[in-house]
Motif scaffolding. Structure first.
Motif: not given
Length: 90
Positions: A63-74
């Motif tokens: 939300p701060a940078t509007k960049a897409k990030i990948k969250i790993a499975a856990k």
């Protein structure tokens, strides 16, 4: 309620020393943790069930940078309250 307060409550209700209550609580939480690490469920009838659930990998937006990030499975620990506990909390 924190751990110290819980130990005091256990000791008072069980009529045992605080040291014995702390050992019992530590042994209980350790046994639950060991079972979850081994992939087992822990069911305490009337109280609830501890289990391990798999959370899939996903793509989100920072939300701060509007960049897409990948969250790993856990894997995550989950707790589902039993009927008696759920009714008591109502």
């Amino acid at each position: 309620m924190n751990k110290t307060q819980l130990v005091e409550k256990i000791a008072a209700q069980a009529g045992i020393s605080k040291a014995a209550a702390k050992k019992a609580l530590d042994a209980t939480t350790g046994a639950i943790k060991d079972a979850l690490v081994a992939g087992e469920k822990v069911q305490l009838v009337g109280f609830g069930t501890f289990a391990v659930a798999k959370r899939p990998a996903r793509t989100c937006i920072n939300p701060a940078t509007k960049a897409k990030i990948k969250i790993a499975a856990k894997k995550v620990a989950k707790f589902k309250a039993g009927a008696e506990l759920a009714e008591a909390v109502k």
